[in-house]
Write an enzyme that holds these catalytic residues in place. Structure first.
Site, PDB file in Angstrom:
ATOM      1  N   LYS A   1       0.846  -1.211   0.000  1.00 55.78           N
ATOM      2  CA  LYS A   1       0.000   0.000   0.000  1.00 55.78           C
ATOM      3  C   LYS A   1       0.871   1.246   0.000  1.00 55.78           C
ATOM      4  O   LYS A   1       2.012   1.231   0.503  1.00 55.78           O
ATOM      5  CB  LYS A   1      -0.968   0.018   1.193  1.00 55.78           C
ATOM      6  CG  LYS A   1      -0.319   0.098   2.587  1.00 55.78           C
ATOM      7  CD  LYS A   1      -0.028   1.507   3.073  1.00 55.78           C
ATOM      8  CE  LYS A   1       0.678   1.511   4.415  1.00 55.78           C
ATOM      9  NZ  LYS A   1       1.426   2.725   4.734  1.00 55.78           N
TER      10      LYS A   1
ATOM     11  N   ASP B   1      -3.014  -1.011   9.789  1.00 55.11           N
ATOM     12  CA  ASP B   1      -3.149  -1.036   8.320  1.00 55.11           C
ATOM     13  C   ASP B   1      -3.753  -2.340   7.796  1.00 55.11           C
ATOM     14  O   ASP B   1      -4.017  -2.452   6.600  1.00 55.11           O
ATOM     15  CB  ASP B   1      -1.770  -0.886   7.661  1.00 55.11           C
ATOM     16  CG  ASP B   1      -1.209   0.519   7.794  1.00 55.11           C
ATOM     17  OD1 ASP B   1      -1.999   1.459   8.016  1.00 55.11           O
ATOM     18  OD2 ASP B   1       0.016   0.665   7.666  1.00 55.11           O
TER      19      ASP B   1
END
Ligand code: C5P
Length: 290
Positions: A11, A138
């Site tokens: 990401k 996350d």
């Protein structure tokens, strides 16, 4: 089915804001997150040993219960109220560690998705996000990936329109940066500049890559220790080589540049690749169909 391979996509934060400290010791965040095609491969096989056996090509990573992939497997079996039948997990890693690219979180999410498939999908995507929450801030984003606004601790999500087609060059300098240290630096400031997150969301809705690039902003870049000046140099190089926007991801130390022109991105990848071992040419990735 006894085995499968799940991809664990890295990401990027295309915008990162810290709103302030929370009573639970974490910080209130507001981030636009984006998956990219750069990924680890996570091979999962069911065995009958009753144990989780983990292997990885990154030799410095722990292969026991300290590894977040093993923690994810334990969280899955606890949530499913099942005995662990035995698992072999092989992490074929490409995503640099301690880079702000969510590599460990992506591996954990891949283990959860993989086990969910191997055991006949007992959980919905939303339930997997919930199970993943204690593993790290996350991890819920990495279950589905794509483009999302992450807020709260970073684990609350709102889906956003896909990032426009583009090329992305990611470059990680050899040093890493301590996440708690950067949060301490932010806390010690009375105020700091905030990104135009709403403007960025509007630019995503309009699909305008230049308007997106103009609003990419990471508040941690304003509090980097002096020894991290290479971050600024890499950003400068990426811009000189044609990037429309550059940013550090998360708490670094990986930096990325967004390119409209694929040939310019390939050229930048080749140039930076001469100085940096961990340099990748990739592109945005949409949501996973879990
Ligand atoms: O949740 P995760 O394990 O990824 O967080 C790592 C560290 O980052 C935490 O221990 C904390 O120091 C910091 N953090 C924070 N606020 C957040 C997320 C992370 O202070 N929202």
């Amino acid at each position: 089915m006894r085995s499968l391979t799940e991809k664990a996509w890295a990401k990027l934060n295309i915008s990162l804001d810290v709103l302030g400290p929370r009573p639970d010791g974490y910080h209130e965040m507001r981030m636009v997150m984006q998956s990219v095609e750069l990924c680890d491969d996570v091979d999962i096989a069911l065995t009958d040993t009753g144990l989780v056996r983990l292997r990885t090509n990154f030799r410095f990573l722990p292969c026991d219960e300290r590894n977040i992939a093993a923690k994810a497997a334990a969280a899955f079996f606890a949530a499913a109220d099942m005995e662990n039948p035995g698992l072999d997990i092989e992490l074929k890693k490409r995503i640099p560690v301690c880079a702000g690219l969510g590599g460990g979180s992506a591996d954990a999410a891949a283990v959860l998705r993989g086990l969910n498939s191997l055991f006949g999908k007992p959980f919905s995507v939303e339930q997997l996000e919930e199970i993943s929450r204690p593993l790290g801030s996350d991890v819920p984003f990495c279950i589905k990936g794509g483009t999302a606004l992450a807020f709260g601790r970073g684990d609350e999500l709102e889906r956003l329109p896909n990032f426009p087609e583009s090329s992305i060059v990611i470059c990680k300098p050899a040093f890493s940066i301590s996440t708690p240290e950067l949060f301490r630096h932010i806390d010690s400031r009375r105020s700091h500049v905030h990104p135009d997150t709403e403007g960025l969301i509007k630019a995503l809705e309009e699909g305008s890559i230049r308007d997106i690039a103009r609003r990419m902003y990471n508040v941690f870049e304003d509090v980097l220790p002096r020894r991290c000046e290479e971050i600024g140099r890499i950003k400068g190089q990426l811009l000189d080589l044609g990037a429309v926007g550059t940013m550090m991801s998360g708490t670094g130390s990986a930096v990325f540049g967004v390119f409209e022109d694929a040939a310019a991105a390939a050229q930048a990848h080749a140039e930076l690749g001469r100085s940096y071992r961990e340099c990748f040419l990739t592109c945005p990735k949409g949501e996973v169909r879990a």
